[in-house]
Design an enzyme around this catalytic site. Structure first.
Site, PDB file in Angstrom:
ATOM      1  N   SER B  46       0.876  -1.161   0.000  1.00  0.00           N
ATOM      2  CA  SER B  46       0.000   0.000   0.000  1.00  0.00           C
ATOM      3  C   SER B  46       0.919   1.217   0.000  1.00  0.00           C
ATOM      4  O   SER B  46       1.756   1.367   0.899  1.00  0.00           O
ATOM      5  CB  SER B  46      -0.888  -0.013   1.251  1.00  0.00           C
ATOM      6  OG  SER B  46      -1.899   0.962   1.129  1.00  0.00           O
ATOM      7  N   GLU B  47       0.801   2.079  -1.025  1.00  0.00           N
ATOM      8  CA  GLU B  47       1.857   3.070  -1.254  1.00  0.00           C
ATOM      9  C   GLU B  47       1.915   4.165  -0.194  1.00  0.00           C
ATOM     10  O   GLU B  47       2.849   4.954  -0.173  1.00  0.00           O
ATOM     11  CB  GLU B  47       1.754   3.664  -2.667  1.00  0.00           C
ATOM     12  CG  GLU B  47       0.537   4.511  -2.949  1.00  0.00           C
ATOM     13  CD  GLU B  47      -0.581   3.719  -3.613  1.00  0.00           C
ATOM     14  OE1 GLU B  47      -0.641   2.485  -3.409  1.00  0.00           O
ATOM     15  OE2 GLU B  47      -1.396   4.342  -4.325  1.00  0.00           O
ATOM     16  N   ASN B  48       0.929   4.209   0.705  1.00  0.00           N
ATOM     17  CA  ASN B  48       1.045   5.155   1.815  1.00  0.00           C
ATOM     18  C   ASN B  48       2.001   4.655   2.900  1.00  0.00           C
ATOM     19  O   ASN B  48       2.227   5.366   3.883  1.00  0.00           O
ATOM     20  CB  ASN B  48      -0.339   5.468   2.412  1.00  0.00           C
ATOM     21  CG  ASN B  48      -1.108   4.231   2.818  1.00  0.00           C
ATOM     22  OD1 ASN B  48      -1.135   3.238   2.089  1.00  0.00           O
ATOM     23  ND2 ASN B  48      -1.717   4.265   3.982  1.00  0.00           N
TER      24      ASN B  48
END
Lengths: 234, 209
Positions: B46-48
């Protein structure tokens, strides 16, 4: 010299001026420096340029500073959840600089690391690349992106020790680390300040060299999209 | 006949190889995690700032500090790891993520992708999509073959502002699967009951044999 201040207003004293550039941590409403944003609103400081991945929602986070018209320009990657933001942008009251999310994070990281600009393949062939220097390396085209150097960084962490060493919690780390490093002064709000030595030296996420002022207080920590699964289908 | 959302997600899930690190976009791509074949171990990014993304939490167990890139509450797994946004995109740009599965508004026969902006309409931003398509090893697009007006979304040239140029490897639509190859798109598979003629007439892009 103690880094610990009594509250957000005291921690921002002497740092604010109209037209200043602020780098803010947070992703959506997760890990946003909500106490410092409230204090910025109370201060009345104007014409802010803010680098932040998102712009909060209408009544929380950076949305509060949009409501009060204190922000002149946003550098963000995604602003979908904020109706007032859209209204001000479409009417021309607010400048908006869209950055790919990784470019925004790297611009902050580079700023904090003394790197004035860097090449990236992200955005090549898109509107993001317009007007930017292009250069080929080993057969691939890259564009030049400038670092972000802010006058002030506002950051939320989970815990700090009294010397400013920080630990973050889960995905609330996000932009708080790169944002913390790229400001001339970094003010951090945490849920708990613990004595020096209470955080193991090997477990520190961001060393206190980046942290100039520290406060603690009660956080709302709102959830933007509450999604759950049913027990029986688990 | 054509595939529904879950069938498209199941087709996309076959792309995953054992041991891969994969980033899933919002919409149909999110459903892909429900269809990963048994014996295939995939770690979701998840790129966060998370690797090892788990399912949605049970009611009452939501954590404001634990969300995915769509800002939804999620859970962690025994192998999960957290990191900051610069580190997250360093692994994306550094080519460490094996595959991204993304939604799209338009795809061109040269593998151009448009999925972030419709001029004159509400502009929300590209988020991490431009970084993902530029940095990830394999880019798979999952989308409906045509828009609500029945017009092809698989085009000679994209009409919308691009997310990336020549970045798409494979397109999975409700009508079939296409690979981006020199000269155009090659049909890999047709949905049950869809003829080659139907597929070609629903596709503006050049199809090569």
């Amino acid at each position: 010299m103690s880094k610990v201040y009594s509250d957000a207003t005291a921690a921002l004293d002497g740092l604010l001026f109209d037209g200043m550039m602020i780098a803010a941590g947070g992703f959506g409403l997760c890990g946003i420096p909500e106490l410092l944003i409230d204090a910025l609103r109370e201060s009345g400081v104007k014409n802010l340029r803010v680098a932040s991945n998102n712009a909060g929602v209408d009544d929380f986070g950076l949305g509060l500073l949009l409501q009060s018209r204190q922000i002149k320009k946003m550098s963000s990657s995604y602003v979908g959840e904020n109706a007032e933001f859209m209204r001000q942008y479409l009417s021309g009251e607010l400048e908006l600089e869209f950055n790919p999310q990784g470019t925004l994070a790297e611009r902050m990281r580079a700023g904090g690391a003394g790197i004035p600009a860097f090449f990236t393949a992200t955005g090549v062939g898109t509107v993001v690349a317009e007007g930017k220097e292009h250069q080929d390396f080993d057969g691939r085209t890259y564009i030049l992106e400038r670092a972000i150097n802010a006058d002030l960084s506002i950051v939320k962490a989970w815990k700090a020790d009294e010397s400013g060493n920080l630990i973050f919690r889960k995905t609330a780390r996000n932009f708080n680390v790169p944002a913390a490093t790229c400001g001339k002064v970094c003010v951090v709000e945490v849920e708990e300040i613990v004595p020096v030595g209470a955080i193991p030296a090997d477990g520190i996420h961001l060393p206190g060299i980046y942290v100039h002022r520290l406060i603690t207080g009660t956080h709302q920590k709102r959830i933007e999209q509450r999604t759950v699964r049913a027990k029986e289908t688990a | 006949m054509s595939w529904d959302r879950n069938q498209m997600a199941a087709i996309a899930a076959r792309e995953a190889q054992d041991g891969w690190y994969v980033n899933l976009g919002i919409g149909i791509p999110t459903l892909v995690s429900n269809h990963i074949p048994p014996g295939v171990s995939v770690t979701l990014q998840s790129e966060n700032g998370m690797l090892g993304m788990g399912p949605f939490p049970f009611a009452g167990e939501e954590d404001a500090d634990l969300i995915n890139a769509g800002k939804q509450t999620i859970t962690e797994l025994p192998n999960s790891a957290y990191f900051d946004s610069a580190t997250s995109f360093a692994m994306i740009r550094g080519g460490k993520i094996n595959m991204a599965i993304l939604g799209a508004m338009e795809v061109s026969e040269e593998g151009d992708l448009a999925n972030w902006m419709i001029p004159g309409k509400l502009v929300k931003g590209m988020g991490g999509a431009m970084d993902l398509v530029a940095g990830v090893g394999r880019v798979v697009v999952v989308m409906d073959h045509t828009n609500k007006a029945g017009e092809s979304k698989v085009l000679k040239r994209c009409t919308l502002p691009l997310t990336g140029k020549a970045v798409v490897d494979r397109v999975i639509t409700n009508l079939g699967v296409l690979d981006v190859v020199p000269g155009g798109l090659k049909i890999v598979e047709l949905a049950e009951g869809v003829s080659k003629e139907q597929f070609r007439s629903a596709t503006e892009a050049a199809i090569v044999d």
